[in-house]
Scaffold this motif. Structure first.
Motif, PDB file in Angstrom:
ATOM      1  N   SER A  24       0.848  -1.203   0.000  1.00  0.00           N
ATOM      2  CA  SER A  24       0.000   0.000   0.000  1.00  0.00           C
ATOM      3  C   SER A  24       0.879   1.247   0.000  1.00  0.00           C
ATOM      4  N   TYR A  25       1.899   1.220   0.821  1.00  0.00           N
ATOM      5  CA  TYR A  25       2.851   2.339   0.874  1.00  0.00           C
ATOM      6  C   TYR A  25       3.544   2.510  -0.476  1.00  0.00           C
ATOM      7  N   ALA A  26       4.000   1.394  -1.055  1.00  0.00           N
ATOM      8  CA  ALA A  26       4.727   1.473  -2.325  1.00  0.00           C
ATOM      9  C   ALA A  26       3.833   1.949  -3.460  1.00  0.00           C
ATOM     10  N   ALA A  27       2.569   1.519  -3.471  1.00  0.00           N
ATOM     11  CA  ALA A  27       1.638   1.916  -4.528  1.00  0.00           C
ATOM     12  C   ALA A  27       1.385   3.421  -4.489  1.00  0.00           C
ATOM     13  N   VAL A  28       1.258   3.973  -3.282  1.00  0.00           N
ATOM     14  CA  VAL A  28       1.026   5.419  -3.140  1.00  0.00           C
ATOM     15  C   VAL A  28       2.261   6.196  -3.591  1.00  0.00           C
ATOM     16  N   LYS A  29       3.450   5.718  -3.238  1.00  0.00           N
ATOM     17  CA  LYS A  29       4.692   6.425  -3.553  1.00  0.00           C
ATOM     18  C   LYS A  29       5.031   6.381  -5.042  1.00  0.00           C
ATOM     19  N   THR A  30       4.759   5.260  -5.702  1.00  0.00           N
ATOM     20  CA  THR A  30       5.207   5.082  -7.083  1.00  0.00           C
ATOM     21  C   THR A  30       4.138   5.370  -8.129  1.00  0.00           C
ATOM     22  N   GLY A  31       2.889   5.071  -7.838  1.00  0.00           N
ATOM     23  CA  GLY A  31       1.838   5.186  -8.839  1.00  0.00           C
ATOM     24  C   GLY A  31       1.946   4.127  -9.915  1.00  0.00           C
ATOM     25  N   SER A  32       2.769   3.097  -9.694  1.00  0.00           N
ATOM     26  CA  SER A  32       3.017   2.046 -10.681  1.00  0.00           C
ATOM     27  C   SER A  32       1.836   1.091 -10.785  1.00  0.00           C
ATOM     28  N   ILE A 114      10.655  -0.988  -5.572  1.00  0.00           N
ATOM     29  CA  ILE A 114      11.690  -2.022  -5.676  1.00  0.00           C
ATOM     30  C   ILE A 114      12.019  -2.606  -4.310  1.00  0.00           C
ATOM     31  N   VAL A 115      12.209  -1.744  -3.308  1.00  0.00           N
ATOM     32  CA  VAL A 115      12.550  -2.213  -1.961  1.00  0.00           C
ATOM     33  C   VAL A 115      11.439  -3.082  -1.390  1.00  0.00           C
ATOM     34  N   VAL A 116      10.193  -2.620  -1.528  1.00  0.00           N
ATOM     35  CA  VAL A 116       9.057  -3.374  -0.996  1.00  0.00           C
ATOM     36  C   VAL A 116       8.932  -4.723  -1.707  1.00  0.00           C
ATOM     37  N   SER A 117       9.174  -4.751  -3.016  1.00  0.00           N
ATOM     38  CA  SER A 117       9.061  -5.998  -3.770  1.00  0.00           C
ATOM     39  C   SER A 117      10.122  -7.006  -3.344  1.00  0.00           C
ATOM     40  N   VAL A 118      11.327  -6.518  -3.041  1.00  0.00           N
ATOM     41  CA  VAL A 118      12.394  -7.410  -2.556  1.00  0.00           C
ATOM     42  C   VAL A 118      12.003  -8.010  -1.206  1.00  0.00           C
ATOM     43  N   ILE A 119      11.485  -7.166  -0.302  1.00  0.00           N
ATOM     44  CA  ILE A 119      11.031  -7.666   1.007  1.00  0.00           C
ATOM     45  C   ILE A 119       9.909  -8.691   0.818  1.00  0.00           C
ATOM     46  N   ALA A 120       8.998  -8.377  -0.098  1.00  0.00           N
ATOM     47  CA  ALA A 120       7.876  -9.277  -0.350  1.00  0.00           C
ATOM     48  C   ALA A 120       8.361 -10.638  -0.859  1.00  0.00           C
ATOM     49  N   MET A 121       9.388 -10.642  -1.697  1.00  0.00           N
ATOM     50  CA  MET A 121       9.923 -11.903  -2.221  1.00  0.00           C
ATOM     51  C   MET A 121      10.522 -12.752  -1.104  1.00  0.00           C
ATOM     52  N   SER A 152       3.259 -18.017  -7.210  1.00  0.00           N
ATOM     53  CA  SER A 152       3.137 -17.087  -8.336  1.00  0.00           C
ATOM     54  C   SER A 152       3.516 -15.670  -7.911  1.00  0.00           C
ATOM     55  N   ASP A 153       3.360 -15.360  -6.614  1.00  0.00           N
ATOM     56  CA  ASP A 153       3.731 -14.032  -6.116  1.00  0.00           C
ATOM     57  C   ASP A 153       5.229 -13.764  -6.243  1.00  0.00           C
ATOM     58  N   LEU A 154       6.042 -14.826  -6.190  1.00  0.00           N
ATOM     59  CA  LEU A 154       7.480 -14.650  -6.375  1.00  0.00           C
ATOM     60  C   LEU A 154       7.763 -14.059  -7.761  1.00  0.00           C
ATOM     61  N   PHE A 155       7.114 -14.631  -8.775  1.00  0.00           N
ATOM     62  CA  PHE A 155       7.287 -14.123 -10.134  1.00  0.00           C
ATOM     63  C   PHE A 155       6.657 -12.739 -10.272  1.00  0.00           C
ATOM     64  N   LEU A 156       5.547 -12.538  -9.589  1.00  0.00           N
ATOM     65  CA  LEU A 156       4.857 -11.254  -9.650  1.00  0.00           C
ATOM     66  C   LEU A 156       5.763 -10.141  -9.122  1.00  0.00           C
ATOM     67  N   ASN A 157       6.371 -10.362  -7.968  1.00  0.00           N
ATOM     68  CA  ASN A 157       7.237  -9.333  -7.387  1.00  0.00           C
ATOM     69  C   ASN A 157       8.501  -9.122  -8.212  1.00  0.00           C
ATOM     70  N   ALA A 158       9.029 -10.206  -8.792  1.00  0.00           N
ATOM     71  CA  ALA A 158      10.187 -10.063  -9.672  1.00  0.00           C
ATOM     72  C   ALA A 158       9.813  -9.235 -10.904  1.00  0.00           C
ATOM     73  N   ALA A 159       8.590  -9.457 -11.403  1.00  0.00           N
ATOM     74  CA  ALA A 159       8.118  -8.693 -12.560  1.00  0.00           C
ATOM     75  C   ALA A 159       7.956  -7.218 -12.212  1.00  0.00           C
ATOM     76  N   VAL A 160       7.500  -6.921 -10.997  1.00  0.00           N
ATOM     77  CA  VAL A 160       7.353  -5.529 -10.564  1.00  0.00           C
ATOM     78  C   VAL A 160       8.717  -4.834 -10.563  1.00  0.00           C
ATOM     79  N   ILE A 161       9.725  -5.512 -10.019  1.00  0.00           N
ATOM     80  CA  ILE A 161      11.074  -4.939  -9.988  1.00  0.00           C
ATOM     81  C   ILE A 161      11.574  -4.689 -11.406  1.00  0.00           C
ATOM     82  N   ALA A 162      11.398  -5.681 -12.281  1.00  0.00           N
ATOM     83  CA  ALA A 162      11.854  -5.534 -13.667  1.00  0.00           C
ATOM     84  C   ALA A 162      11.140  -4.378 -14.362  1.00  0.00           C
ATOM     85  N   ALA A 163       9.827  -4.262 -14.125  1.00  0.00           N
ATOM     86  CA  ALA A 163       9.046  -3.199 -14.765  1.00  0.00           C
ATOM     87  C   ALA A 163       9.533  -1.824 -14.334  1.00  0.00           C
TER      88      ALA A 163
END
Length: 310
Positions: A24-32, A114-121, A152-163
């Motif tokens: 939620s924090y990352a979505a607000v900060k990035t708008g991605s 990126i930081v949040v996605s790494v923690i999530a992974m 599938s969330d592992l791939f999802l978070n990796a995809a977020v970082i790549a994007a």
């Protein structure tokens, strides 16, 4: 066994709450849109995990007067609910990603995402490893489906970082929504895979051929059995159910036949724990349903459990 599944479900709920707050924090900060897709998935993860917890708890309840075979199929129902949630989130993410691609908007402040996605992974990897260890010990279909979803969330978070890296640092416009589309398609594929096992269990699908063959091979070691036929198997939650007919000499006493059946049940129960076994004894030469090849076939002939004989 049920306590293990319940603890795995609680771990899933705790992980979903933690990841939802971070994203939620990352979505607000990035708008991605990719981060938003990941957040939506984590929010639905929480709902799915709560349903899994309820399904595992319900399935663990002992048999009662109205449910003599127990409540094991509650796990399959919980798994199907998860499938519906995954599918809905996949379609919603797909729609949002297409809209973002058409609007050609860029993401801001990618570092937070990126930081949040790494923690999530890291959190997700730890959870899925624990879930797999529980599945190996319990065979829980609900935890299995939950594990597929979180894997599938592992791939999802990796995809977020790549994007975020490709769009914000490499300068590839549209990378974020394109990865969002890929994530959505991956979720829909995961929903399809997860639905198959749950539907098979609800429809009382037979055991896999290899498992049925091992079952018949144990029975074949008993010389008192002249045939084994009408083998029926199914799975409900973390319990298996088997019923079959065996033929013995008509001259055997009831006590002798009962002794053979008791020894056979004990051997099968040792090889296949958490299995309810029902054996019907026929006199040799008796035909249960003339013309029904599946019932008449002698599976002891050569262990052909699929065609039912030689």
């Amino acid at each position: 066994m049920s306590n293990l599944a319940r603890r795995a479900a609680l771990a899933s709920v705790a992980s979903a709450v933690l990841l939802g707050a971070l994203k939620s924090y990352a979505a607000v900060k990035t708008g991605s849109v990719a981060v938003l897709a990941s957040l939506a998935d984590s929010g639905l993860d929480l709902i799915a995990s709560l349903v899994t917890l309820g399904g595992v708890h319900w399935a663990a309840q002992p048999a009662d007067e109205k449910h003599r075979f127990g409540h094991g199929k509650a796990e399959a129902l919980a798994a199907l609910f998860q499938v519906a949630i995954i599918a809905i989130s996949g379609f919603a993410i797909l729609l949002r990603a297409v809209q973002r691609l058409l609007q050609n908007q860029a993401s801001a402040a990618p570092e937070a995402g990126i930081v949040v996605s790494v923690i999530a992974m890291v959190v997700t990897l730890a959870l899925t490893q624990y879930q797999r260890s529980v599945v190996r010990r319990t065979g829980s279909i609900a935890i299995t489906t939950d594990s597929i979803h979180y894997s599938s969330d592992l791939f999802l978070n990796a995809a977020v970082i790549a994007a975020l890296v490709l769009e914000s640092y490499v300068g590839i416009a549209g990378a974020d929504p394109i990865f969002g589309i890929a994530i959505a398609l991956w979720l829909l594929w995961g929903a399809w895979r997860a639905s198959v096992a749950a539907i098979d269990q609800l429809m009382d699908r037979e055991w896999p051929e290899e498992k049925r063959r091992r079952f018949v091979e144990i029975a074949a070691t008993y010389p008192e059995l002249n045939s084994l036929h009408d083998l029926r198997t199914r799975t409900s939650g973390n319990r298996d159910f088997v019923q079959f007919h065996v033929s013995m000499r008509p001259t055997m006493t009831i006590a002798a036949a009962h002794d053979v059946v008791e020894r056979l049940e004990a051997a099968l129960a040792e090889a296949f724990p958490d299995t309810e076994i029902l054996i019907h004894v026929d006199p040799d030469g008796h035909v249960d349903e003339p013309g029904n090849a599946m019932v008449e076939a002698n599976l002891l002939d050569d262990g052909d459990v699929t065609s039912g004989g030689r």
